[in-house]
Design a protein around this motif. Sequence first.
Motif, short mmCIF file in Angstrom:
data_model
loop_
_atom_site.label_atom_id
_atom_site.label_comp_id
_atom_site.label_asym_id
_atom_site.label_seq_id
_atom_site.Cartn_x
_atom_site.Cartn_y
_atom_site.Cartn_z
N ALA A 137 0.42 -1.19 -0.09
CA ALA A 137 0.03 -0.21 0.04
C ALA A 137 0.69 1.05 0.06
N ALA A 138 1.91 1.48 0.85
CA ALA A 138 2.90 2.56 0.89
C ALA A 138 3.74 2.74 -0.65
N LEU A 139 3.66 1.16 -1.00
CA LEU A 139 4.77 1.11 -2.34
C LEU A 139 4.26 2.31 -3.79
N ASP A 140 2.47 2.28 -3.51
CA ASP A 140 1.41 1.97 -4.45
C ASP A 140 1.70 3.40 -4.16
N ALA A 141 1.28 4.14 -3.02
CA ALA A 141 1.11 5.85 -3.21
C ALA A 141 2.23 6.17 -2.89
N THR A 142 3.42 5.48 -3.69
CA THR A 142 4.29 6.56 -3.87
C THR A 142 3.96 7.45 -5.41
N ALA A 145 3.12 2.47 -11.42
CA ALA A 145 4.38 1.71 -10.99
C ALA A 145 5.01 1.82 -12.38
N ALA A 146 4.71 2.70 -13.31
CA ALA A 146 5.57 2.41 -14.82
C ALA A 146 6.37 4.00 -14.42
N LEU A 147 6.04 4.49 -13.89
CA LEU A 147 6.71 5.62 -12.92
C LEU A 147 8.03 4.67 -11.67
N ARG A 148 7.51 4.54 -11.42
CA ARG A 148 8.54 3.73 -10.12
C ARG A 148 9.61 3.00 -10.71
N GLU A 149 9.39 2.10 -11.76
CA GLU A 149 9.89 1.34 -12.88
C GLU A 149 11.11 1.57 -13.10
N ALA A 150 11.03 2.99 -14.20
CA ALA A 150 11.41 3.94 -14.70
C ALA A 150 12.47 4.85 -13.85
N TYR A 151 11.85 5.28 -12.32
CA TYR A 151 12.96 5.55 -11.23
C TYR A 151 13.62 4.49 -10.90
N GLU A 153 14.94 2.44 -12.96
CA GLU A 153 15.89 1.32 -13.84
C GLU A 153 16.83 2.30 -14.61
N ASP A 154 16.19 3.80 -14.38
CA ASP A 154 17.16 4.67 -15.00
C ASP A 154 16.89 5.64 -14.76
N ASP A 155 16.08 6.67 -14.81
CA ASP A 155 16.08 8.18 -13.93
C ASP A 155 17.11 8.92 -12.53
N PHE A 156 17.29 7.71 -12.11
CA PHE A 156 17.63 7.31 -10.68
C PHE A 156 19.50 7.94 -10.91
N GLU A 157 20.50 6.82 -11.99
CA GLU A 157 21.65 6.77 -12.55
C GLU A 157 21.57 7.87 -13.52
N SER A 158 20.86 7.79 -14.50
CA SER A 158 21.38 9.10 -15.20
C SER A 158 21.31 10.04 -14.79
N TYR A 159 20.40 10.67 -13.80
CA TYR A 159 20.52 12.00 -13.46
C TYR A 159 21.48 12.55 -12.75
N TYR A 160 22.67 11.78 -12.50
CA TYR A 160 24.20 11.70 -12.06
C TYR A 160 25.66 12.09 -13.30
N LEU A 211 12.41 2.80 -2.61
CA LEU A 211 11.99 2.24 -4.11
C LEU A 211 12.40 0.72 -4.40
N PHE A 212 14.26 0.75 -4.15
CA PHE A 212 14.90 0.17 -4.27
C PHE A 212 14.65 -0.93 -3.64
N ALA A 213 14.80 -0.93 -2.66
CA ALA A 213 14.81 -2.29 -1.82
C ALA A 213 13.50 -2.73 -2.16
#
Length: 369
Positions: A137-142, A145-151, A153-160, A211-213
């Motif tokens: 429930a907490a995970l879904d509230a963030t 699912a598509a945005l979480r997966e992109a974050y 898999e790609d967005d978090f790392e590509s930010y740097y 999110l990663f965990a």
Amino acid sequence: MRHDERVVDIDRYIASHEPSWIRLGELTAKARRSIRRLDAGELDELVMLYQRTSTHLSYVRTNFENPALTIRLTRLVAGASGVIYGKRARTVRAFADFFRVTFPAAVWDARRFVVVSFLLTFLPAAAMGVWIANSDAALDATAPAALREAYVEDDFESYYSSAPAGQFATEVTVNNIQVSILAFAAGIALCVGAAYILMFNGANVGVAAGLFAAVGEQPKFWGLILPHGLLELTAVVIAGAAGLRLGWAIIAPGDRRRSEALADAGRRAVVIVMGLVAAFITAGTIEGFVTGSSLPTAVRVGIGVAVEAAFVTYLVVQGRAAAARGITGVLGEVKRGWDDERGWDDERGWDEAVRDGDAQSRPVAFTAR
């Protein structure tokens, strides 16, 4: 007085006093290399010759029209004055004193507030991370699912690597300095503002970790956050502590007026914020050039751990040493002066030596620098 008589007089004057001028120049040169080179007798001689030559300079200006001699004596007097009164520019020494003594002393003096700031940051981070990692429930509230997966898999790392390393490091550094100043300034609102900023930042870190965990990607998260995040978050915690101290001075001023307590806390808090600029520059440099680099994860994390360990060790060791000498982190506490019993004391000022009763009176006072 005729010209030839004036020439004879000035020649006699020079012949009579030149040995003392030469000696003053020798002592000044010796003191410039290191004031420790002068023993007590030489220091007395330096002061006496400085005063005597100052009188000579005044006499020459009044009675002789000799620009060369005037310039010579002016240089002698100015050089000796710089050694005695410490009015020469000492930017490098003052800069070194700030980071060697004043800044770590201010952080050590605020160590209880650092502990509170740490808890305000990392308790919400841990709580939020564990909650999101273990609650659907907490995970879904963030986020969807598509945005979480992109974050993850790609967005978090590509930010740097979203900008050239130099530009990215500069932008990150400026942002972190702004956050630290905000956390510091918000503390004046009875600690509430600083506490909110610390908890908010901590919760954001917890959300990312959760999110990663939740998808089993913890190593990726820690590999990206630890290289720069250890130092960066430590600096934010210390800045928050400076803000909390401001607010606490208003809440519990002790036996002082609130304005006095606030001014006293403010002097140390400003030192902390000034010193943290170097930490944020270092963290920003690591984030720009190391975090997003192609270095192995172990190397990137190792760099972050090494820098963090060095920073914390520096604060603890130097802070405790400064506190043992009674230094609390206010600008100007680090003074230097001559002590007849102990010689030139780099750590103790002239005023302190006189106060302690173990330095004789002198016609000069060595100022803080």
